[in-house]
Motif scaffolding. Sequence first.
Motif, PDB file in Angstrom:
ATOM      1  N   GLU A  37       0.829  -1.210   0.000  1.00 33.89           N
ATOM      2  CA  GLU A  37       0.000   0.000   0.000  1.00 33.89           C
ATOM      3  C   GLU A  37       0.861   1.256   0.000  1.00 33.89           C
ATOM      4  N   ALA A  59      -1.919   5.760   2.249  1.00 38.94           N
ATOM      5  CA  ALA A  59      -1.481   4.379   2.432  1.00 38.94           C
ATOM      6  C   ALA A  59      -1.891   3.820   3.786  1.00 38.94           C
ATOM      7  N   ALA A  61      -5.623   2.216   4.175  1.00 39.76           N
ATOM      8  CA  ALA A  61      -5.702   1.044   3.306  1.00 39.76           C
ATOM      9  C   ALA A  61      -4.742  -0.037   3.768  1.00 39.76           C
ATOM     10  N   GLY A  62      -3.578   0.370   4.258  1.00 35.61           N
ATOM     11  CA  GLY A  62      -2.592  -0.598   4.715  1.00 35.61           C
ATOM     12  C   GLY A  62      -3.047  -1.356   5.939  1.00 35.61           C
TER      13      GLY A  62
END
Length: 211
Positions: A111, A128, A131-132
């Motif tokens: 991500e 990021a 989502a990570g």
Amino acid sequence: MKTSTPVGTQADQLQVTEDGKPLDAVRGTRAGDLDLRRTVLWWKGFEEQVVSRQQELHGIGEDVVLAAQAADTALQESPPRLAGEVFSAVAEGFSTVPGEVPRLLVPWFAELARSIGREVSTRSLADAAGAGVTAVQRAGAPPAGTPSLLDALVPAAEALVGAEAAGVPAVAALHAAYRAAADGTRRTVEDGTVDPGALLVAWFFERGTVV
């Protein structure tokens, strides 16, 4: 049952070192965003920290060292041209090691690679982050409080999103992420030892503040 541990011991574990000496974080002396060169330095410093202090990563040190070395090999075989490509290679390297923590960190690095382009900015870090964390959870990471690496990764991600909303530069955002990850890591203490996955995450963000 969780037990207390001396603050000095925790601080020693969380402090980034080089040649056995503590490194101080950068405080406003360089550009806010991280270009390719500084992103490579971030990764290389993190790799060196993992290799030199693997004994502190109880139960996962060997796996993480192998993953870091595999990532370094991937970087050498395909030298990155953009900052995001550094983390693409890291994700590729970590994916070759079967250990649980390296496996769980593959989607996190992926991500980062997806969100980061030419430079590591606060916006790309924030994009990021959420989502990570979701990707790591879907990969089967034990929930925060178990304890697990998510005890450090979740608060770090929240700090990055908050930093983006506040409009601060990437270096300041990484400071905030490290502080949040370190606080989360301290809360994982069991039998006098912090969770190694959480400690690894804290090292990762702290190393980003000293390039």
